[in-house]
Design a protein around this motif. Structure first.
Motif, PDB file in Angstrom:
ATOM      1  N   GLU A 111      -4.637  -0.915   9.625  1.00  0.00           N
ATOM      2  CA  GLU A 111      -4.341   0.304  10.441  1.00  0.00           C
ATOM      3  C   GLU A 111      -2.630   0.561  10.247  1.00  0.00           C
ATOM      4  OE1 GLU A 111      -4.882   3.239  13.481  1.00  0.00           O
ATOM      5  OE2 GLU A 111      -6.467   1.856  12.659  1.00  0.00           O
ATOM      6  N   LEU A 112      -2.376   1.819   9.594  1.00  0.00           N
ATOM      7  CA  LEU A 112      -1.171   2.462   9.531  1.00  0.00           C
ATOM      8  C   LEU A 112      -0.986   3.649  10.152  1.00  0.00           C
ATOM      9  CD1 LEU A 112      -1.016   1.182   5.853  1.00  0.00           C
ATOM     10  CD2 LEU A 112       0.397  -0.177   7.572  1.00  0.00           C
ATOM     11  N   PRO A 113       0.493   3.895  10.490  1.00  0.00           N
ATOM     12  CA  PRO A 113       0.754   5.347  11.150  1.00  0.00           C
ATOM     13  C   PRO A 113       0.745   6.260   9.831  1.00  0.00           C
ATOM     14  CG  PRO A 113       2.473   3.731  11.388  1.00  0.00           C
ATOM     15  CD  PRO A 113       1.562   2.819  10.695  1.00  0.00           C
ATOM     16  N   GLU A 114      -0.015   7.569  10.274  1.00  0.00           N
ATOM     17  CA  GLU A 114       0.283   8.405   9.088  1.00  0.00           C
ATOM     18  C   GLU A 114       0.398   9.830   9.814  1.00  0.00           C
ATOM     19  OE1 GLU A 114      -3.334   8.720   6.468  1.00  0.00           O
ATOM     20  OE2 GLU A 114      -4.202   6.819   7.226  1.00  0.00           O
ATOM     21  N   LEU A 115       0.895  10.550   8.895  1.00  0.00           N
ATOM     22  CA  LEU A 115       1.209  12.009   9.403  1.00  0.00           C
ATOM     23  C   LEU A 115       0.059  12.734   9.871  1.00  0.00           C
ATOM     24  CD1 LEU A 115       3.720  11.251   7.490  1.00  0.00           C
ATOM     25  CD2 LEU A 115       3.994  13.911   7.148  1.00  0.00           C
TER      26      LEU A 115
ATOM     27  N   THR B 119      -3.489  26.020   4.504  1.00  0.00           N
ATOM     28  CA  THR B 119      -4.722  26.653   3.923  1.00  0.00           C
ATOM     29  C   THR B 119      -5.837  25.869   3.964  1.00  0.00           C
ATOM     30  OG1 THR B 119      -4.231  26.030   1.871  1.00  0.00           O
ATOM     31  CG2 THR B 119      -3.177  28.000   2.292  1.00  0.00           C
ATOM     32  N   ARG B 120      -5.976  24.568   4.040  1.00  0.00           N
ATOM     33  CA  ARG B 120      -7.213  23.737   3.976  1.00  0.00           C
ATOM     34  C   ARG B 120      -6.820  22.419   4.594  1.00  0.00           C
ATOM     35  NH1 ARG B 120      -5.128  20.169   0.932  1.00  0.00           N
ATOM     36  NH2 ARG B 120      -4.296  20.691  -0.948  1.00  0.00           N
ATOM     37  N   PRO B 121      -7.903  21.792   5.216  1.00  0.00           N
ATOM     38  CA  PRO B 121      -7.389  20.288   5.648  1.00  0.00           C
ATOM     39  C   PRO B 121      -6.357  19.570   4.923  1.00  0.00           C
ATOM     40  CG  PRO B 121      -9.628  20.907   5.851  1.00  0.00           C
ATOM     41  CD  PRO B 121      -9.245  21.726   5.080  1.00  0.00           C
ATOM     42  N   VAL B 122      -5.757  18.741   5.480  1.00  0.00           N
ATOM     43  CA  VAL B 122      -4.713  17.689   4.534  1.00  0.00           C
ATOM     44  C   VAL B 122      -5.507  16.591   3.797  1.00  0.00           C
ATOM     45  CG1 VAL B 122      -3.255  15.828   4.832  1.00  0.00           C
ATOM     46  CG2 VAL B 122      -2.922  18.052   6.212  1.00  0.00           C
ATOM     47  N   HIS B 123      -5.067  16.557   2.392  1.00  0.00           N
ATOM     48  CA  HIS B 123      -5.673  15.327   1.757  1.00  0.00           C
ATOM     49  C   HIS B 123      -5.028  14.065   1.744  1.00  0.00           C
ATOM     50  CE1 HIS B 123      -7.472  18.391  -1.302  1.00  0.00           C
ATOM     51  NE2 HIS B 123      -7.872  18.606  -0.098  1.00  0.00           N
ATOM     52  N   ARG B 124      -5.581  13.132   2.169  1.00  0.00           N
ATOM     53  CA  ARG B 124      -5.081  11.561   2.168  1.00  0.00           C
ATOM     54  C   ARG B 124      -5.656  10.736   1.372  1.00  0.00           C
ATOM     55  NH1 ARG B 124      -5.291  13.739   7.599  1.00  0.00           N
ATOM     56  NH2 ARG B 124      -3.459  13.552   8.546  1.00  0.00           N
ATOM     57  N   TRP B 125      -4.965   9.937   0.679  1.00  0.00           N
ATOM     58  CA  TRP B 125      -5.426   8.784  -0.196  1.00  0.00           C
ATOM     59  C   TRP B 125      -4.709   7.376   0.031  1.00  0.00           C
ATOM     60  CZ3 TRP B 125      -4.870  13.681  -2.192  1.00  0.00           C
ATOM     61  CH2 TRP B 125      -6.000  14.230  -2.519  1.00  0.00           C
TER      62      TRP B 125
ATOM     63  N   LEU C 249       0.701  -1.211   0.149  1.00  0.00           N
ATOM     64  CA  LEU C 249      -0.148   0.000   0.038  1.00  0.00           C
ATOM     65  C   LEU C 249       0.974   1.240   0.223  1.00  0.00           C
ATOM     66  CD1 LEU C 249      -2.786  -0.612   2.750  1.00  0.00           C
ATOM     67  CD2 LEU C 249      -2.879  -0.727   0.034  1.00  0.00           C
ATOM     68  N   THR C 250       0.453   2.199  -0.840  1.00  0.00           N
ATOM     69  CA  THR C 250       1.131   3.649  -0.648  1.00  0.00           C
ATOM     70  C   THR C 250       0.230   4.540  -0.027  1.00  0.00           C
ATOM     71  OG1 THR C 250       2.244   3.012  -2.589  1.00  0.00           O
ATOM     72  CG2 THR C 250       2.039   5.383  -2.152  1.00  0.00           C
ATOM     73  N   LEU C 251       0.447   5.183   0.911  1.00  0.00           N
ATOM     74  CA  LEU C 251      -0.412   6.364   1.697  1.00  0.00           C
ATOM     75  C   LEU C 251       0.393   7.545   0.992  1.00  0.00           C
ATOM     76  CD1 LEU C 251      -0.862   3.832   3.464  1.00  0.00           C
ATOM     77  CD2 LEU C 251      -0.996   5.343   5.352  1.00  0.00           C
ATOM     78  N   MET C 252      -0.797   8.449   0.651  1.00  0.00           N
ATOM     79  CA  MET C 252      -0.288   9.640   0.182  1.00  0.00           C
ATOM     80  C   MET C 252      -0.960  10.875   1.163  1.00  0.00           C
ATOM     81  SD  MET C 252      -1.474  11.649  -3.243  1.00  0.00           S
ATOM     82  CE  MET C 252      -2.525  12.971  -2.761  1.00  0.00           C
ATOM     83  N   TRP C 253       0.013  11.824   1.428  1.00  0.00           N
ATOM     84  CA  TRP C 253      -0.664  12.713   2.359  1.00  0.00           C
ATOM     85  C   TRP C 253       0.030  14.169   1.414  1.00  0.00           C
ATOM     86  CZ3 TRP C 253       2.104  16.993   4.416  1.00  0.00           C
ATOM     87  CH2 TRP C 253       1.569  17.589   5.664  1.00  0.00           C
ATOM     88  N   GLU C 254      -1.129  15.129   1.393  1.00  0.00           N
ATOM     89  CA  GLU C 254      -0.827  16.465   0.658  1.00  0.00           C
ATOM     90  C   GLU C 254      -1.322  17.401   1.255  1.00  0.00           C
ATOM     91  OE1 GLU C 254      -1.671  19.529  -2.017  1.00  0.00           O
ATOM     92  OE2 GLU C 254      -3.437  18.198  -1.194  1.00  0.00           O
TER      93      GLU C 254
END
Length: 84
Positions: free
Chosen positions: A59-63, A72-78, A3-8
């Motif tokens: 369940e995985l650790p995320e930023l 400027t806005r909430p974080v996007h996660r995918w 799995l790849t977790l993306m945080w932007e």
């Protein structure tokens, strides 16, 4: 499964370098297989982490979310599943 977790996130005006350093300094509860940090126009910061996982909803650790004044806005996660 990989799995790849993306945080932007998008930094508040003029705070892109600060958001980048904040993201780099975050320590996760455990180390991913791989972690990369990117920056983009408009003071955006992207963090990708790769994990060996049993299922898509593992369940995985995320930023976390940075302080509200830093973004400027909430974080996007995918989450993405590798198909190759």
């Amino acid at each position: 499964m990989r799995l790849t977790l993306m945080w932007e996130a998008r930094a508040s005006r003029g705070r892109g370098a600060e958001l980048l350093e904040w993201a780099r300094a975050q320590v996760l509860a455990r180390e991913p297989v791989r972690r990369e940090v990117f920056r983009a126009p408009q003071d955006r910061v992207l963090v990708l982490t790769w994990w060996d996982a049993e299922a898509f909803d593992t369940e995985l650790p995320e930023l976390p979310e940075p302080d509200a004044e830093l973004i400027t806005r909430p974080v996007h996660r995918w989450r993405f599943e590798s198909v190759e």
